[in-house]
Motif scaffolding. Sequence first.
Motif, mmCIF file in Angstrom:
data_model
loop_
_atom_site.group_PDB
_atom_site.id
_atom_site.type_symbol
_atom_site.label_atom_id
_atom_site.label_comp_id
_atom_site.label_asym_id
_atom_site.label_seq_id
_atom_site.Cartn_x
_atom_site.Cartn_y
_atom_site.Cartn_z
ATOM 1 N N ARG A 17 0.836 -1.202 0.000
ATOM 2 C CA ARG A 17 0.000 0.000 0.000
ATOM 3 C C ARG A 17 0.874 1.257 0.000
ATOM 4 O O ARG A 17 0.601 2.216 -0.726
ATOM 5 N N ALA A 58 -3.212 2.416 8.932
ATOM 6 C CA ALA A 58 -4.259 2.362 7.913
ATOM 7 C C ALA A 58 -4.735 3.769 7.568
ATOM 8 O O ALA A 58 -4.938 4.094 6.389
ATOM 9 N N GLN A 62 -4.392 5.788 4.065
ATOM 10 C CA GLN A 62 -5.681 6.093 3.462
ATOM 11 C C GLN A 62 -6.428 4.850 2.979
ATOM 12 O O GLN A 62 -6.906 4.785 1.838
ATOM 13 N N THR A 63 -6.528 3.870 3.851
ATOM 14 C CA THR A 63 -7.212 2.638 3.497
ATOM 15 C C THR A 63 -7.856 2.047 4.754
ATOM 16 O O THR A 63 -7.389 2.300 5.864
ATOM 17 N N ASP A 67 -8.125 -3.971 4.913
ATOM 18 C CA ASP A 67 -7.195 -4.288 3.825
ATOM 19 C C ASP A 67 -5.956 -5.031 4.328
ATOM 20 O O ASP A 67 -5.315 -5.748 3.565
#
Length: 104
Positions: A17, A58, A62-63, A67
């Motif tokens: 990510r 997280a 920005q997720t 995830d």
Amino acid sequence: MRDQGIYRTIGRRLRARRRLLELTQRDVGTRCGLTFQQIQKYEAGLIAMPIARLIALAEALQTPIEDFIHSLPTAPPAPVPSDPERGSWPLGEQGGRVTAEATR
């Protein structure tokens, strides 16, 4: 050790990510108040992280936290030892577990 597999899996997902967002480990660390060395260790799966830290990561990436934790390696739960001194956790009058006070 099963935990190491979990840490490595989460770490790989963190790294993927971060790279997708074209951020450095230092960038992510700055966003979370961590050093790049800590980010490096998390990404390598060398150390466990508190859930609050994973939430912060997280957010920095920005997720959703899901995830990072979906489909993690699992193992059957450890059996609960039977200890006649402790007994089993009591149930309250409504059938819910008693959590604040021990009964004897």
